[in-house]
Design a protein around this motif. Structure first.
Motif, PDB file in Angstrom:
ATOM      1  N   LEU A   4      39.571  25.451  59.405  1.00  0.00           N
ATOM      2  CA  LEU A   4      39.538  24.784  60.737  1.00  0.00           C
ATOM      3  C   LEU A   4      40.677  25.611  61.405  1.00  0.00           C
ATOM      4  CD1 LEU A   4      39.451  21.234  60.261  1.00  0.00           C
ATOM      5  CD2 LEU A   4      37.756  22.565  61.199  1.00  0.00           C
ATOM      6  N   LEU A   5      41.751  25.917  60.925  1.00  0.00           N
ATOM      7  CA  LEU A   5      42.940  26.759  61.852  1.00  0.00           C
ATOM      8  C   LEU A   5      42.354  27.947  62.132  1.00  0.00           C
ATOM      9  CD1 LEU A   5      46.103  25.614  59.776  1.00  0.00           C
ATOM     10  CD2 LEU A   5      45.481  25.283  62.136  1.00  0.00           C
ATOM     11  N   GLY A   6      41.706  28.660  61.038  1.00  0.00           N
ATOM     12  CA  GLY A   6      41.504  30.065  61.143  1.00  0.00           C
ATOM     13  C   GLY A   6      40.046  30.166  62.051  1.00  0.00           C
ATOM     14  N   GLY A   7      39.299  29.474  61.743  1.00  0.00           N
ATOM     15  CA  GLY A   7      38.083  29.445  62.499  1.00  0.00           C
ATOM     16  C   GLY A   7      36.921  29.232  61.901  1.00  0.00           C
ATOM     17  N   ALA A   8      36.056  28.052  61.801  1.00  0.00           N
ATOM     18  CA  ALA A   8      35.070  27.840  60.889  1.00  0.00           C
ATOM     19  C   ALA A   8      33.971  28.978  61.445  1.00  0.00           C
ATOM     20  CB  ALA A   8      34.522  26.377  61.071  1.00  0.00           C
ATOM     21  N   GLY A   9      33.237  29.320  60.354  1.00  0.00           N
ATOM     22  CA  GLY A   9      31.853  30.294  60.525  1.00  0.00           C
ATOM     23  C   GLY A   9      32.448  31.487  61.244  1.00  0.00           C
TER      24      GLY A   9
ATOM     25  N   VAL B 164      48.317  19.938  65.354  1.00  0.00           N
ATOM     26  CA  VAL B 164      47.681  18.882  66.108  1.00  0.00           C
ATOM     27  C   VAL B 164      47.398  19.523  67.469  1.00  0.00           C
ATOM     28  CG1 VAL B 164      48.157  16.845  67.567  1.00  0.00           C
ATOM     29  CG2 VAL B 164      48.396  16.753  65.144  1.00  0.00           C
ATOM     30  N   LEU B 165      48.484  20.438  67.825  1.00  0.00           N
ATOM     31  CA  LEU B 165      48.259  21.292  69.001  1.00  0.00           C
ATOM     32  C   LEU B 165      47.308  22.406  69.196  1.00  0.00           C
ATOM     33  CD1 LEU B 165      52.243  21.628  69.853  1.00  0.00           C
ATOM     34  CD2 LEU B 165      50.604  20.223  71.101  1.00  0.00           C
ATOM     35  N   LEU B 166      47.359  22.850  67.791  1.00  0.00           N
ATOM     36  CA  LEU B 166      46.156  23.863  67.658  1.00  0.00           C
ATOM     37  C   LEU B 166      44.745  23.299  67.861  1.00  0.00           C
ATOM     38  CD1 LEU B 166      45.903  26.959  67.134  1.00  0.00           C
ATOM     39  CD2 LEU B 166      45.720  26.492  64.870  1.00  0.00           C
ATOM     40  N   CYS B 167      44.583  22.165  67.147  1.00  0.00           N
ATOM     41  CA  CYS B 167      43.312  21.669  67.188  1.00  0.00           C
ATOM     42  C   CYS B 167      43.085  21.099  68.781  1.00  0.00           C
ATOM     43  CB  CYS B 167      43.531  20.292  66.256  1.00  0.00           C
ATOM     44  SG  CYS B 167      43.499  20.853  64.625  1.00  0.00           S
TER      45      CYS B 167
ATOM     46  N   PRO C 114      40.253  24.136  69.376  1.00  0.00           N
ATOM     47  CA  PRO C 114      39.575  23.443  68.667  1.00  0.00           C
ATOM     48  C   PRO C 114      38.529  24.335  67.779  1.00  0.00           C
ATOM     49  CG  PRO C 114      38.827  23.223  70.765  1.00  0.00           C
ATOM     50  CD  PRO C 114      39.815  23.934  70.903  1.00  0.00           C
ATOM     51  N   GLN C 115      38.176  25.557  68.240  1.00  0.00           N
ATOM     52  CA  GLN C 115      37.461  26.370  67.273  1.00  0.00           C
ATOM     53  C   GLN C 115      38.227  27.245  66.374  1.00  0.00           C
ATOM     54  OE1 GLN C 115      34.326  28.523  69.461  1.00  0.00           O
ATOM     55  NE2 GLN C 115      34.147  26.559  70.831  1.00  0.00           N
ATOM     56  N   GLY C 116      39.356  26.851  66.284  1.00  0.00           N
ATOM     57  CA  GLY C 116      40.329  27.737  65.376  1.00  0.00           C
ATOM     58  C   GLY C 116      40.603  29.216  66.093  1.00  0.00           C
ATOM     59  N   LEU C 117      41.658  29.798  65.673  1.00  0.00           N
ATOM     60  CA  LEU C 117      42.404  30.990  66.205  1.00  0.00           C
ATOM     61  C   LEU C 117      41.284  32.160  66.526  1.00  0.00           C
ATOM     62  CD1 LEU C 117      45.724  30.982  64.092  1.00  0.00           C
ATOM     63  CD2 LEU C 117      45.511  30.299  66.565  1.00  0.00           C
ATOM     64  N   VAL C 118      40.544  32.451  65.454  1.00  0.00           N
ATOM     65  CA  VAL C 118      39.742  33.387  65.657  1.00  0.00           C
ATOM     66  C   VAL C 118      38.320  33.093  66.448  1.00  0.00           C
ATOM     67  CG1 VAL C 118      37.916  35.214  64.349  1.00  0.00           C
ATOM     68  CG2 VAL C 118      40.150  34.649  63.346  1.00  0.00           C
ATOM     69  N   GLY C 119      37.884  31.786  66.182  1.00  0.00           N
ATOM     70  CA  GLY C 119      36.886  31.065  67.067  1.00  0.00           C
ATOM     71  C   GLY C 119      37.237  31.068  68.455  1.00  0.00           C
ATOM     72  N   GLU C 120      38.292  30.697  68.836  1.00  0.00           N
ATOM     73  CA  GLU C 120      38.992  30.778  70.360  1.00  0.00           C
ATOM     74  C   GLU C 120      39.063  31.934  70.894  1.00  0.00           C
ATOM     75  OE1 GLU C 120      39.717  28.107  73.393  1.00  0.00           O
ATOM     76  OE2 GLU C 120      39.108  27.614  71.118  1.00  0.00           O
ATOM     77  N   ILE C 121      39.608  32.873  70.225  1.00  0.00           N
ATOM     78  CA  ILE C 121      39.344  34.459  70.623  1.00  0.00           C
ATOM     79  C   ILE C 121      38.057  34.836  70.997  1.00  0.00           C
ATOM     80  CG2 ILE C 121      40.023  37.112  70.187  1.00  0.00           C
ATOM     81  CD1 ILE C 121      42.230  35.858  68.666  1.00  0.00           C
ATOM     82  N   ARG C 122      37.039  34.557  70.044  1.00  0.00           N
ATOM     83  CA  ARG C 122      35.714  34.831  70.171  1.00  0.00           C
ATOM     84  C   ARG C 122      35.077  34.322  71.312  1.00  0.00           C
ATOM     85  NH1 ARG C 122      31.900  34.275  65.059  1.00  0.00           N
ATOM     86  NH2 ARG C 122      32.280  31.888  65.339  1.00  0.00           N
ATOM     87  N   ARG C 123      35.354  33.001  71.794  1.00  0.00           N
ATOM     88  CA  ARG C 123      34.911  32.343  72.813  1.00  0.00           C
ATOM     89  C   ARG C 123      35.407  32.679  73.961  1.00  0.00           C
ATOM     90  NH1 ARG C 123      36.158  27.872  76.099  1.00  0.00           N
ATOM     91  NH2 ARG C 123      38.017  27.952  75.205  1.00  0.00           N
TER      92      ARG C 123
END
Length: 314
Positions: free
Chosen positions: A251-256, A291-294, A298-307
């Motif tokens: 979840l932290l790194g980015g699911a998927g 909690v702040l990161l979620c 919410p898509q994780g660190l890598v997921g958020e960069i991708r988004r």
């Protein structure tokens, strides 16, 4: 350069950066990275099930400990060669995944999550019940001779780091290739819309079983590697806590995402390490950061960069 080519260049760059870190970082951080890479293999396994197939499991400690005890008991009590014991550890995880897959896939969603948790707890109690063999919570330490593979002593800092890097690299590149294959695309289709995937002719039950087998076996390989490289085996690794950890890492790194598990383990490990050097209430700081990161990613660190722009990120 295509998105797939960019993806593989990124994977190779990450592996190269990890290799270079051995020569520039202090010994303490080299040791930390070795542990992070082995646990990242475990997280990669979990990500294949949760991140790419959409099945939330709370019982992956069962697979991790199956690989760990399959290997450790084979060398400690069976006296088998290290290489053969590693294969037995992977086989133990595979067979455990096969059994759990057939049983747990009779359920869905929340029921699936609860069933996997129950099986994991049963595995933990089994380890305690057979304490005469497993040494229960106390665990046991593997000797240097039992941690030698092909004549190479893997108990040393340098050899342990390179062994962890090789294992992590193989798992990272292997899963990167898998998720780009037809099988990987079909697993993602199940995650996105299982009913539509079934209407298109996919055997969704078979795909989910394959996902459990791949996920559980990779997790078991991570467990066997942990016992081999760090020399300790104990019931702690079969507790619910070690089922929650990979979920948090992913979840932290980015699911998927293929690189998300590594980022999640690295972030979590150093977050706890740094906060514990400041205060005894380090879990409060770690919890607040999570909690702040979620909330804000919410898509994780890598997921958020991708988004937010880099759509090609794997």
């Amino acid at each position: 350069m295509t998105d797939i080519q960019k993806s593989y260049v990124l994977h190779i760059a990450i592996i190269a950066a990890l290799a270079a870190s051995f020569f520039v970082l202090p010994d303490y951080h080299v040791g930390v990275l070795a542990r992070v890479m082995v646990l990242a293999v475990y997280a990669i396994g979990y990500n294949m099930l949760f991140g790419y197939t959409g099945l939330l499991s709370l019982g992956h400690a069962l697979f991790f400990s199956a690989g760990m005890y399959g290997f450790a008991l084979a060398v400690n009590h069976g006296g088998l060669p290290t290489g053969l014991a590693l294969l037995l550890g992977a086989l133990a995880a595979f067979l455990t995944s096969l059994i759990i897959g057939f049983l747990a896939l009779r359920t869905k969603e929340v029921a699936f999550m609860i069933v996997t948790l129950m099986f994991a707890q049963a595995g933990y109690l089994t380890v305690l019940y057979f304490g005469a063999v497993t040494r229960g919570d106390e665990g046991f330490v593997l000797s240097t001779a039992q941690r030698t593979l092909a004549g190479i002593d893997l108990s040393g800092e340098a050899t342990r780091f390179w062994a962890a890097l090789i294992l992590f690299s193989l798992c990272l590149l292997g899963t990167a290739a898998l998720v780009k294959s037809r099988l990987g695309r079909a697993m993602i289709a199940v995650r996105e819309n299982e009913e539509r995937a079934r209407m298109l002719g996919y055997d969704t039950h078979r795909l989910k079983l394959i996902a459990i087998l791949v996920s559980g076996t990779l997790s078991g390989i991570g467990g066997a590697a942990y016992a081999l490289l760090f020399g300790y085996v104990g019931a702690t690794f079969a507790t619910v806590q070690y089922s929650i950890f990979p979920l948090l890492w992913v979840l932290l790194g980015g699911a998927g995402t293929t690189i998300g598990p590594l980022i999640g383990v690295l972030f979590m490990f150093y977050l706890i390490d740094l906060s514990s050097s400041v205060t005894d209430a380090y879990m409060l700081i770690a919890g607040l950061a999570l909690v702040l990161l979620c909330l804000f990613a919410p898509q994780g660190l890598v997921g958020e960069i991708r988004r937010r722009g880099l759509k090609w990120l794997p």
